[in-house]
Design an enzyme around this catalytic site. Sequence first.
Site, PDB file in Angstrom:
ATOM      1  CG  HIS A  27      -1.784  -1.213   1.318  1.00  0.00           C
ATOM      2  ND1 HIS A  27      -1.309  -2.449   1.697  1.00  0.00           N
ATOM      3  CD2 HIS A  27      -3.113  -1.372   1.072  1.00  0.00           C
ATOM      4  CE1 HIS A  27      -2.299  -3.323   1.683  1.00  0.00           C
ATOM      5  NE2 HIS A  27      -3.411  -2.708   1.313  1.00  0.00           N
ATOM      6  CD  GLU A 399     -20.119  -5.814  25.017  1.00  0.00           C
ATOM      7  OE1 GLU A 399     -20.167  -5.044  24.023  1.00  0.00           O
ATOM      8  OE2 GLU A 399     -21.091  -5.987  25.778  1.00  0.00           O
TER       9      GLU A 399
END
Length: 652
Positions: A27, A399
């Site tokens: 990338h 969470e």
Amino acid sequence: MNKENKILANAVRFLSIDAVQRANSGHPGMPMGMADVVTILFKYFLKFNPKNPSWLNRDRFVLSAGHGSMLLYSLLYLTGYKSISLKNIKNFRKLSSICAGHPEYEKNTGIETTTGPLGQGISNAVGFAIAEKVLKKKIGKDIINHKTFVLAGDGCLMEGISHEAMSLAGHLKLNNLVMLFDNNSISIDGPTSLAVSDNFKKRFESYGWNYISIDGHNEKEIFYALKKSKISKKPTVISCKTKIGYGSPNKSGKASSHGSPLGKDEVKLVRKELKWKHKEFEIPNNILSQWRKIGNKGAKVEKKWNKFYKRKKYKIDKILKNNFKKSIKTEKINAIHEIKSLATRKSSELILSALTKNSNTLIGGSADLAGSNNTKTRYHKIIRSNDFEGNYIHYGVREHAMCGIMNGLALHSKFIPYGGTFLIFSDYCKPSIRLSAMMKQRVIYVMSHDSIGLGEDGPTHQPIEQLSSLRSIPNLNVLRPADRTETIECWDLALKSANAPTVLSLTRQNLNPIRKKYSKINRCSFGAYEILRTNKKIKLTILASGSEVNLAIETSHKLAKYKIYSKVISVPSHELFELQSKTYKNKILNETKYKISIESASTDCWKKFVGEKGICFGIDAFGKSAPYKDVFKYFGLTKENIVNKIKKMINN
Ligand SMILES: Cc1ncc(C[n+]2csc(CCOP(=O)(O)OP(=O)(O)O)c2C)c(N)n1
Ligand SMILES: [Mg+2]
């Protein structure tokens, strides 16, 4: 950018471009776009010493947009980290190169955490920032006074975890945290306008962050934004308007520069455009030495710091010491003396009280539900925005961020984080659990309400496939204790597991005690061990875990009435059992012709132990809403049903 800094930034750009080109994969766009911002950060602001990547008081630099990994490797090489050589960079994305496709955490290298799954790095960074605040409170601001910088892209900020983590960071007023947002408005599918209309300023300000918007290619703006972030009372996000693939005549500003090599011809054009006359991978000495100078500054800063640190080192070591051994021993004796029926979540709370009393590095917490998963004890003090003296974090109903933050806490220094939720919601934690395991971090996941034994809340809350799924994660220990003594042993194992995270699977419902004798050795450490046998000569092996060990014992006794003799094996951990010797495993598994397993969950992971001929008693469907004893009956997890099936199996 002034000429000198432009050249420094271009060195980052071309190392990244050339590495991606040579690997023919990677990338280039993000490193090209963010090179100016990170050059100013590393040159004028970041506190780091390449000679000692583990320096406790270094600033942490987290690359949440992990696909831009070449940006990090280039910076580490240029500033003089031994961990990254030019040869490593030339081997970008090749087998065994430290310059892996996405940054992979390795101690003492400058790669602070593993990133790639977008958004994770943001939550890690929040963990780093909390760790800094807590540590500062413990050992003083003359010793601990560093910052965490996290580079995040459009993708990171689209991920839900970024919302959770940034919201908590704002709530805790983590002014030691700075996010560099690569606001290039491009992701893989094209312009982000395809999918996002967020008003970033409003979004971040509503979290309680300080928002600064700049042109990410304007040196002065970058400099002053970073300077401003130093005095902020809140976390800061610097939204850097950048051009992805900066310098590429045909690909800048386009998604085409995101995730593929620019191509030989285009690379030539970028060299021309940015007036970079040097060959592939060539960083002329005068440029390299300027970068090295930036790196060398840190050695002096650390040396100065060391004077303070050495004076206090003895005291600091004492502050950060734990006496878990004492806690475990006392609790084991208590458990034997106070024999009563108890849920393992409650047993966990009891051992936690003892551990917390004797520890300075254990940081507890829960994603809400603290009263249900019993993670908070009377020895806990809550960590708040204006008070970091505590040892318990109310993560809120977040969470996923909780788990990513725990990874950051564990990576930072000596902290041992644990956090609680219901086992069913381990699905909301899974991406971060996987990374704890990959990074070999001692993170402890306290997961209660671990089966249909939770009862009336029904199938949405009753874990079925979660245990099998967690057990399939490499380097993760899933421990499912059967009573209070086993719970103590499992906590002991989790704390000693310096290179692997642990999931503690705990019941909501009460369980009868099984181990009524004090044992010096940790029997759970074998993963599976014999609880009883009803005769010297046995025909059947009954494997069970957690709440079903009691059922296994009852079944075994009932079978004895029909002269079918058996042994009961408690299996608190599949993973630890797999590590035992062949002889040990053989003795446990292959003594009898017949084998069964009992666990109130998916039978998938038991088949390898039980084999074709045996029976796995469990649940391979979603649960049911009803009082828990009725649900057990509904799924045939009763001694009557199991005995009948065994009789049929043996008599056939
Ligand atoms: C959780 C997750 N989902 C998807 C991906 C695949 N992926 C890698 S980069 C990317 C786009 C990221 O866009 P942005 O952050 O804007 O990066 P840029 O293109 O600007 O470099 C995606 C979808 C991923 N790495 N992680
Ligand atoms: Mg982008």
